[in-house]
Structure formats: structure tokens, C-alpha cells
Design a protein around this motif. Sequence first.
Motif, PDB file in Angstrom:
ATOM      1  N   UNK A  40       0.832  -1.213   0.000  1.00 36.64           N
ATOM      2  CA  UNK A  40       0.000   0.000   0.000  1.00 36.64           C
ATOM      3  C   UNK A  40       0.862   1.256   0.000  1.00 36.64           C
ATOM      4  N   UNK A  41       1.915   1.236   0.825  1.00 37.32           N
ATOM      5  CA  UNK A  41       2.787   2.413   0.896  1.00 37.32           C
ATOM      6  C   UNK A  41       3.527   2.586  -0.420  1.00 37.32           C
ATOM      7  N   UNK A  42       3.967   1.473  -1.007  1.00 40.24           N
ATOM      8  CA  UNK A  42       4.651   1.553  -2.295  1.00 40.24           C
ATOM      9  C   UNK A  42       3.712   2.027  -3.388  1.00 40.24           C
ATOM     10  N   UNK A  43       2.459   1.610  -3.285  1.00 38.06           N
ATOM     11  CA  UNK A  43       1.461   2.069  -4.259  1.00 38.06           C
ATOM     12  C   UNK A  43       1.354   3.573  -4.281  1.00 38.06           C
TER      13      UNK A  43
ATOM     14  N   UNK B 263       5.661  13.510   0.472  1.00 39.68           N
ATOM     15  CA  UNK B 263       4.962  12.716   1.495  1.00 39.68           C
ATOM     16  C   UNK B 263       4.843  11.242   1.139  1.00 39.68           C
ATOM     17  N   UNK B 264       4.698  10.936  -0.150  1.00 38.77           N
ATOM     18  CA  UNK B 264       4.524   9.537  -0.545  1.00 38.77           C
ATOM     19  C   UNK B 264       5.786   8.732  -0.260  1.00 38.77           C
ATOM     20  N   UNK B 265       6.939   9.326  -0.636  1.00 38.03           N
ATOM     21  CA  UNK B 265       8.193   8.639  -0.352  1.00 38.03           C
ATOM     22  C   UNK B 265       8.417   8.534   1.145  1.00 38.03           C
ATOM     23  N   UNK B 266       8.056   9.599   1.849  1.00 35.79           N
ATOM     24  CA  UNK B 266       8.232   9.608   3.302  1.00 35.79           C
ATOM     25  C   UNK B 266       7.468   8.449   3.931  1.00 35.79           C
TER      26      UNK B 266
ATOM     27  N   UNK C 122       0.337   7.505 -10.368  1.00 35.18           N
ATOM     28  CA  UNK C 122       0.619   8.598 -11.311  1.00 35.18           C
ATOM     29  C   UNK C 122       0.212   9.932 -10.712  1.00 35.18           C
ATOM     30  N   UNK C 123       1.120  10.894 -10.802  1.00 37.00           N
ATOM     31  CA  UNK C 123       0.818  12.194 -10.202  1.00 37.00           C
ATOM     32  C   UNK C 123      -0.026  13.005 -11.175  1.00 37.00           C
TER      33      UNK C 123
ATOM     34  N   UNK D  98      -6.851  11.515   0.116  1.00 33.73           N
ATOM     35  CA  UNK D  98      -6.521  12.822  -0.445  1.00 33.73           C
ATOM     36  C   UNK D  98      -6.293  12.701  -1.945  1.00 33.73           C
ATOM     37  N   UNK D  99      -5.612  11.639  -2.347  1.00 32.02           N
ATOM     38  CA  UNK D  99      -5.332  11.421  -3.770  1.00 32.02           C
ATOM     39  C   UNK D  99      -6.630  11.242  -4.548  1.00 32.02           C
TER      40      UNK D  99
END
Lengths: 221, 196
Positions: free
Chosen positions: A24-27, B166-169, A32-33, B71-72
Motif C-alpha cells: 500500500x505504501x509503495x502504491x 509525502x509519498x516517499x516519506x 501517477x501524479x 486525499x489522492x
Amino acid sequence: MINRKLAKASSFRYMILACILILLAGGLVLLPKYQQHEGIKPQELLGRAISPERYISTDEVASLIINQDPSYLFIDVRDEESYNKYSLPNAINIPLDKLLDEDFEAYLNQDEYDVVLFSNDHFYANEAWIICNRLDYKNLRVLEGGLNNWFHTIINPTKPTENMAATAFELYSTRKAASMYFGVAYPEQVKKETVPAKKAVVKKTIVPVKKKKKMPTEGGC
Amino acid sequence: MGPLIPNGIIPEEWNSIIAIIIGIFFGFILESSGFSSSRKLAGVFYGYDFAVLKVFFTAALVSMIGVLYMDYLGYVDMTQLYVHPTYLWGAIIGGVVMGVGFVAGGFCPGTSLCAVAIGKIDAIVYVIGIMIGVFIFSELFELFEPLYNGYFYGNITLMDTFGVNPYWFVFIFSLIAIVAFLVSDFVRKRTKKIFY
């Protein structure tokens, strides 16, 4: 037999949970931003754009100014130079390229006044209107035809020809009266009154607008 | 769309009612997972039980990942969420005081109330201690005020401080969490088993 299988599978349960967490965290990293869509939906913007409420006529504006309606803000979106040359009385100057400055946000993003945007024609004002509406600012109108139309209709109204309807004459006399209010002197009037009509000074007052405070919701452990 | 109450989807009046309901469930879960036992809580400092570390680390991760996904997808506007303000030295000194109290007393403030609810005498003493501490702090507030209100850094988060995505964090943070879980399991197997 089943129990043993179950026990074997459940001995991996923490591993499985850890894997789900990492997945989940890797997802999140791999998502895509995209530029998050700010403001109102396109349909809503279109609905507001085609609404007849969007424009305000010069006659309405003239009567608002003459009656000194306090609930209206007039905002000039032209540059500062043109604003200093001529503008509507009590108008505020917010040049189009500084529209989203934080100093001016309080004038545009509020719910107490009706805001009338204007420029020379109504194109720049419309641009400002679209930008502000996308940010969901309320109560915005555009002066139809802008200052050019203001000159043609209020300051220098065209005299109706004799074959026109009576309403045209009525409108003309109203506009003529309005133009006198805004300081235009007519020859016949000057002859009658010995006192020459004074050129009204364009006052530039600043209307105080309460700045909206965005309070964060409080909480905590 | 969210958060629900600031955006008026749930009326403001429900705020405290929902808080009470969530609080009841929080207390129930604390109690049912054994967090009203001071031995279990203190275990994390002596190395025989790491439930506290695992539970709170996992809770932080799950909520962080969940909020970022929501949020995404546009369900929650993260900029509207409450971020606890940072008073640096107040937080550091308060954290040390709280940590010492945690090891010595075997409870954190929330779990102590939980334990009072099931009638533990040590927890009752602990809560009386909290009250005395609150009283002393309030009486000497003028002395503590520069520390209490000073060193203010605003409502910042770790992501603001380090300026990282934040995602990498969150990804790195979850890896750290899982490594911490593995290490804590390793430590727990090495220490003498304690039955409590």
C-alpha cells in the motif's frame, strides 16, 4: 488436517500483513501524479457562464452609483495607469495580472458585497470573472460592454431620432440625468443656470472588507 | 468532500457526540488488547512485550496511508486537517517528563483512565498523581509560560521540515516500521520470558 493447514497459513499472518503494508505504501509512491483539480466543476462553471445574472447593464450600474448602494463593490481590472486616468466613482483597482494577489483576495472572495468587474470592454473583466469563478468566489458580475459602453450610454447618450418609441426617449432622459450626475454639462443647461456644473471628482475610497480567516479544526490526542 | 464536519456535511453539533462515541470505542479497544495492564505497557522498555510499539506504529501508518489515498482520490482535503502546533522545547521537556512517568508508573495518560475504569488500584494512584501534576503546573504556570508558549514553529509536519515528498516519506516510514517490528521480535525472543 484442515486445522493444521490453517495453522500453517496463520503462522505467516504477520508476514502477510507486513507485505500488505509495504504494498500500500509503495502504491502511493507509484501512483501517477496529477494536478489536483481546484475549484468548481466545469459543468457548474458553464452553468454560471451562460446565466443572464452574469452581466450587469450600465444603466443598472449608474442607478446603483447614484443611489449610493453600499452593497456593491466596483473593481477595475485594467492597469493602474488607465485607472488613474478615469474610472467609475469609488472603484477599486485590481489589475488583471495581480488578480490572485493575497492583498486583493478579501475583496473578491467574500459573501457580503456584490462585486462588479469592469474593464475597457468586457473581455478582460470576463477573464477575471472566469478565474474568480473557478475558485468559487461568490457574487461576481461583469459590467456589460465595459467602460466604452459606459461612455456611449451614460456619459454621452445618443439622442433618439423622432421616429423612435417613447420608451427610447424616456431612456434617453434618464441617461441624460445620470450623465449630469457624473458631471457632464449640457449647453442648454448651462444657459439656464449661471452656475456651471462642476466636474465630479472621482473619489477613490477604500471599502474595508473583513479578511476571511481560515480556522483549522482543532483536535488532538 | 471531506473532512466531514468542517465542510458541513455532518452538522457541527454532532462534533462532541461523535467524539464521545469514538472515545468509547478507543477505550474498549485499549482495554480488550490488554493496554490497561501496566506490566504490558512497561514491557516495551524492558524488552519482553512490544505490543505498544506495534499497535501505535501500525495505527500511525494505517491512518497515514489511508489519509494520503483519500486525499489522492479527492475524498479528503488534507490541507483542512488539523496539524498539532509545534512548541519545540516544550514538547521535548514534556516528552521527557511523560516518558519518565511512563516507565515509572507503567501507564500513559489514556491507558491509565482505561485501567481506572476496570478498577486497578495502581492506575487510581497514577491518575491522582496526574491531578497533582496538573495542579502544580497550573499554580506555577507563570514560571513555565515562556517554555509553554515559546519556541513556536507553527503547524508543521515532518514533511515540511525535511521537504520530502509525502509519498516517499510514508514508504520509507513503513519500511522503518517493519524493520522495527522484526527487531523488536528478535529482542523479545532473546529476553527471559515473563508471565504476567
